[in-house]
Design a protein around this motif. Structure first.
Motif, PDB file in Angstrom:
ATOM      1  N   ASP A  38       0.820  -1.228   0.000  1.00  0.00           N
ATOM      2  CA  ASP A  38       0.000   0.000   0.000  1.00  0.00           C
ATOM      3  C   ASP A  38       0.846   1.268   0.000  1.00  0.00           C
ATOM      4  OD1 ASP A  38      -2.598  -1.031  -0.133  1.00  0.00           O
ATOM      5  OD2 ASP A  38      -2.764  -1.285   2.036  1.00  0.00           O
TER       6      ASP A  38
ATOM      7  N   HIS B  41      -2.955  -6.488  -6.262  1.00  0.00           N
ATOM      8  CA  HIS B  41      -3.830  -6.573  -5.079  1.00  0.00           C
ATOM      9  C   HIS B  41      -5.002  -5.590  -5.184  1.00  0.00           C
ATOM     10  CE1 HIS B  41      -2.228  -2.909  -3.049  1.00  0.00           C
ATOM     11  NE2 HIS B  41      -3.328  -2.980  -2.351  1.00  0.00           N
TER      12      HIS B  41
ATOM     13  N   HIS C 238      -4.179   4.660  -6.454  1.00  0.00           N
ATOM     14  CA  HIS C 238      -3.650   3.505  -5.726  1.00  0.00           C
ATOM     15  C   HIS C 238      -3.240   2.392  -6.682  1.00  0.00           C
ATOM     16  CE1 HIS C 238      -2.866   0.767  -2.596  1.00  0.00           C
ATOM     17  NE2 HIS C 238      -4.007   0.109  -2.597  1.00  0.00           N
TER      18      HIS C 238
ATOM     19  N   ASP D 168      -4.871  -9.538   2.370  1.00  0.00           N
ATOM     20  CA  ASP D 168      -4.864  -8.088   2.615  1.00  0.00           C
ATOM     21  C   ASP D 168      -6.185  -7.613   3.223  1.00  0.00           C
ATOM     22  OD1 ASP D 168      -4.386  -5.327   2.502  1.00  0.00           O
ATOM     23  OD2 ASP D 168      -4.998  -5.210   0.396  1.00  0.00           O
TER      24      ASP D 168
HETATM   25 FE   LIG Z   1      -4.359  -1.543  -1.126  1.00  0.00          FE
END
Ligand SMILES: [Fe+2]
Ligand SMILES: [Fe+2]
Length: 197
Positions: free
Chosen positions: A58, A92, A68, A114
């Motif tokens: 992240d 992800h 992101h 996650d």
């Molecule tokens: Fe993420």
């Protein structure tokens, strides 16, 4: 460059993230990824790599929430990370932030653990002692199935992950819970007393 050493990875993370909650999440997912790799009998180099993918997954979220995964891709390429490492991080975000679908076991594992890490973190912190050692699987599943609890956790991602990796949601929860217990202090899930000391 193969994934850089943990110290370099940790420095890079801190260049982009200073939010404590996000740093804890990074350490939590790192621990779970290492746990999964070890459980699967991977060699030490691979265990480290899986951990670093978890640590950095992240990287861009605090600074670039709208971009992101795409921003992480750029930053990590520039830093010289291998393509498979970058792909693992980027995938992800499937299908919300990217159309790169998790394919390898590394990618599918990150994808599965996650969101479940977020789920379990919320569930542990909702308990009186806030201690993961007191947390058991049926409680996690109860919280997972209660869609009014921790609404920021996207259960559909976990269901999709379950299909992709071939583990039931309960198995994902079980492995994530066990992995998180190995890093309870780093993840801020070791109970209120410990945290205050
Ligand atoms: Fe993420
Ligand atoms: Fe995450």
């Amino acid at each position: 460059m193969v994934p850089a050493g943990r110290m370099q990875a940790s420095d890079m993370l801190q260049d982009w993230v200073d939010d404590e909650k996000m740093l804890r999440h990074a350490l939590a997912v790192e621990g779970v990824m290492r746990y999964c790799a070890e459980k699967d009998g991977k060699d030490p180099f691979t265990v480290r790599k899986w951990g670093l993918v978890g640590l950095l997954h992240d990287l861009d979220y605090q600074e670039y929430p709208q971009e992101h995964c795409r921003k992480s891709e750029e930053i990590m390429r520039e830093a010289g990370y291998d393509e498979d490492f970058v792909r693992a991080v980027v995938s992800h975000g499937y299908p919300v932030y990217t159309d790169v679908k998790p394919e390898t076991m590394l990618e599918k594992t990150l994808y599965a653990v996650d969101e479940m890490t977020e789920m379990i973190t919320a569930a542990v912190l909702a308990q009186p002692g806030k201690n993961i050692e007191d947390t058991e699987l049926p409680y996690i599943m109860e919280k997972f199935n209660d869609e009014s609890f921790a609404v920021h956790v996207n259960r559909d991602v976990t269901r999709k992950a379950s299909e992709l990796i071939g583990w039931s949601v309960e198995q994902i929860a079980e492995v994530t819970l066990a992995g998180l217990k190995t890093v309870s202090y780093e993840a801020g899930l070791a109970g209120e007393d410990e945290e205050d000391e």
